[in-house]
Design an enzyme around this catalytic site. Structure first.
Site, PDB file in Angstrom:
ATOM      1  N   ASP A 118       3.783   0.858  -9.474  1.00  0.00           N
ATOM      2  CA  ASP A 118       2.630   1.668  -9.843  1.00  0.00           C
ATOM      3  C   ASP A 118       1.647   0.790 -10.622  1.00  0.00           C
ATOM      4  OD1 ASP A 118       1.509   4.414 -10.055  1.00  0.00           O
ATOM      5  OD2 ASP A 118       1.698   4.006 -12.201  1.00  0.00           O
TER       6      ASP A 118
ATOM      7  N   GLU B 164       0.451  -1.022  -6.019  1.00  0.00           N
ATOM      8  CA  GLU B 164      -0.960  -0.662  -6.039  1.00  0.00           C
ATOM      9  C   GLU B 164      -1.724  -1.830  -6.650  1.00  0.00           C
ATOM     10  OE1 GLU B 164      -1.376   4.042  -6.836  1.00  0.00           O
ATOM     11  OE2 GLU B 164      -0.602   2.930  -8.519  1.00  0.00           O
TER      12      GLU B 164
END
Ligand code: CA
Length: 668
Positions: free
Chosen positions: A340, A371
């Site tokens: 994340d 990400e």
């Protein structure tokens, strides 16, 4: 019993500061690279070890359960490198514990940031002899063999089985245990049986380390995605059938992973090392200020938009994160990690994690991607680079990133519902579509990947609108999310066809293949479980769409020209042509890596082993004709069916491709 809570306030202590923590002197004196922090319990011995360089005293409190007062308190002994330790020559398996840490004249209670077990709501740590938590057969559990392609299915544990239609018994609904059942609905496949038939190679589970936003003692109506870590090395309790015993969540989490493996699916863990639930974390209580980034005025940075940023780039932070990843890979047999807000971590840390995983498990055995962005900028440690997309060329080849360029090209801006992309009405994207096919290896994006292995192609994920909702919002004047709409189904198929014929890894949100809707809610992180859950009856209502995805999955795995992850893969894509408004085509050199024709007549009969593929995208409103070139061709997929074998009927004008559809052909 002393029970001090809260963060130690060191704002008046000028000697403990970011400058001091990042100084060479601090690193030389206190950097500890041992892998034994936490409470090691095995072979009739228990060793408690914590890192707290500025503590004046550390006391261990032992409890018989998660709520009773301390049964014993013992002082730990200070050692080199800021380590405190105490050894018991007995197994304390099942005992709960925490610490009283005295720093700068203040005393604080903290659980163990390195704990591998905890009680209800993760407030007390638990001593665990991990071997005793293995379900039968877990020592022999191994990942299923790697497949030609990585097709990743993003799933939330509660979403999977919360629906009564899942057929999962109530006591297991929304929990780890639901994954251990193989045939739960007698009428049609759901849950594990459905996933197995779908054919995805990996499941990526939304965070399932212990998170803070759901009361584990509360009712089942609570819901959260789980991006609020509390105990990084312990599974979340609300997915377990019993939170009163800290070993249950560990055993049941292992059973879930074992069940995936038994069904041929690898497991990717969504990990959130970029921030913690609150600044008042166990890490903060143990070493105030060390684990977080600060502005010059001493306030916390907020690149995560969650109130704090973990200070990746500092030696002991990086050790903590890398050791945690290795722990999950070793102890729980996790096959990959999705980071994340990877853009808040560093290139150096990501590369290190890959080296460590490759060394321990074999090159490329564990998938790594994340990400490549952050919510806001965050001051990085000197000499480090954020793992943002513009730094993709510094990341190891195998470290992937979600490709929002391809995502938004296909279906339009993820944040603005009405904004269309190629499949829902925007024109002039022909050249960009051809650049997306090779994973932007030949330019066209604001970054240049080293190979398409670094690209994760997708059109929907837990964040933002589901694909169905996005298409409804961008294609209807009066959005109706529940109504069947053939135009939306057609656009959905085309979106899938496009990214399934792009080079790179593939990723899809659970339910994308059956028109999953959250009724237009783009941020359902704490919406009701009913809004979030997979509605299994839709797999029947939209069976045609499910079959189309199944076909694309089967077809993709058999095309070496599209699955190739080598740096030269882009060279396989030839004859890139724009045929007019909304129509493009390309040829794929589809020979196996050696280039030899190794397919048998039987393979050909099953329409595998095509040496050349021609792929056509028609995103326009009218049918088009495209010349195929010499030789005989067969249709492997069109707008109706994926993974078929139909004779290609070519007129003088070429092959006819329906409006809003893709076509893949194999050369006989
Ligand atoms: Ca929890």
């Amino acid at each position: 019993m002393v029970d001090c809570m809260g963060v130690i306030d060191l704002r008046d202590n000028k000697s403990i500061s970011d400058a001091m923590y990042t100084s060479r002197a601090f690193q030389e004196k206190y950097q500890y690279d041992g892998k034994d922090l936490g409470a090691g319990c095995a072979d009739g011995k228990t060793v408690f070890k914590v890192w707290s360089p500025f503590a004046r005293r550390v006391e261990l409190c032992l409890y018989r359960d998660n709520t009773s007062p301390a049964w014993q308190t013992k002082a730990l002994r200070r050692e080199e490198k800021g380590i405190w330790q105490i050894t018991f020559h007995e197994s304390l398996h099942g005992m709960y514990y925490d610490y009283l840490v005295e720093i700068d004249g203040q005393k604080v209670r903290t659980a163990d940031p390195y704990a591998v077990g905890c009680g209800c709501n993760g407030e007390r740590s638990m001593v665990v002899d991990l071997r005793l938590t293995n379900p039968p057969g877990f020592e022999e559990d191994t990942a299923p063999p790697a497949q030609e392609e990585q097709i990743i299915y993003e799933l939330h544990i509660k979403d999977f089985s919360y629906d009564v239609q899942s057929g999962v018994p109530e006591k297991y609904r929304g929990r780890y245990k639901a994954f251990t059942l193989n045939d739960t609905n007698g009428e049609y496949p759901t849950c594990m049986k459905y996933l197995k038939e779908l054919g995805v190679t990996h499941v990526q589970l939304l965070p399932f380390f212990d998170y803070g936003s759901v009361d584990e003692a509360g009712n089942d109506k609570q819901f959260n995605w789980g991006y609020d870590p509390k105990n990084y090395n312990v599974p979340e309790g609300s997915y377990a059938t019993d939170v009163s015993d800290g070993t249950v969540r560990i055993r049941e989490c292992k059973e879930m992973i074992q069940a995936f493996h038994a069904n041929g699916i690898r497991v990717v863990m969504d990990v959130v090392y970029n921030h913690t639930y609150r600044e008042d974390s166990w890490l903060q209580r143990m070493v105030p200020g060390y684990y977080y980034r600060h502005q010059k005025d001493g306030s916390l940075t907020d690149g995560s938009a969650c109130g704090n940023d973990v200070a990746a780039g500092r030696a002991m932070v990086d050790n903590y994160i890398a050791d945690s990843v290795m722990y999950w890979a070793r102890e729980y047999h996790i096959d990959g990690f999705r980071f994340d807000l990877m853009g808040l971590l560093t290139v150096e840390l990501m590369n290190r994690i890959q080296w460590e995983l490759d060394a321990a498990f074999g090159k490329g055995e564990k998938l790594l991607y994340g990400e490549p962005w952050s919510a806001d900028s965050s001051p990085m440690e000197k000499g480090t680079r954020p793992a943002l997309k513009e730094n993709i060329s510094y990341l190891n080849d195998g470290i992937g990133m979600f490709c929002d360029t391809t995502r938004d090209l296909i279906k339009g801006d993820a944040f603005i519902g009405e904004e269309p992309g190629a499949v829902n009405g925007k024109s002039g994207l022909e050249t960009l579509l051809l650049k997306a096919v090779v994973g932007w290896r030949e330019g066209g994006a604001e970054y240049c990947p080293r190979s398409c292995a670094q690209i994760i192609n997708y059109v929907s994920a837990h964040d933002n609108f589901t694909l169905w909702d996005k298409l409804v919002l961008s294609m209807s004047d009066e959005p109706n999310f529940l109504e069947r709409n053939e135009d939306i189904i057609t656009a959905n198929k085309l979106a899938a066809f496009i990214y399934f014929t792009c080079q790179g890894r593939l990723f899809m949100q659970a339910g994308e293949e059956f028109g999953r809707t959250k009724l237009g809610e783009g941020n359902s992180y704490c919406s009701t479980p009913e809004l979030n859950m997979l509605q299994w009856h839709r797999t029947v209502e939209y069976a045609e769409l499910v079959d189309y995805y199944k076909g694309l999955i089967r077809l993709r795995k058999r095309q070496p020209g599209l699955c190739d992850k080598s740096p030269s893969a882009a060279e396989r894509i030839k004859e890139k042509e724009v045929h007019g408004e909304g129509v493009v085509s390309f040829l794929v050199d589809n020979r196996t890596v050696s280039g030899k024709k190794d397919c048998t007549a039987a393979d050909r009969a099953e329409h595998a082993g095509w040496d050349e593929l021609r792929v056509i995208y028609n995103v326009s409103d009218r049918e088009c004709n495209v010349k195929l070139g010499k030789g005989q061709w067969q249709i492997l997929a069109d707008g109706e069916t994926a993974d078929c074998c139909k004779a290609a009927v070519e007129t003088e004008k070429g092959i006819c491709v329906a409006a809003h559809s893709g076509m893949m052909l194999g050369k006989v």
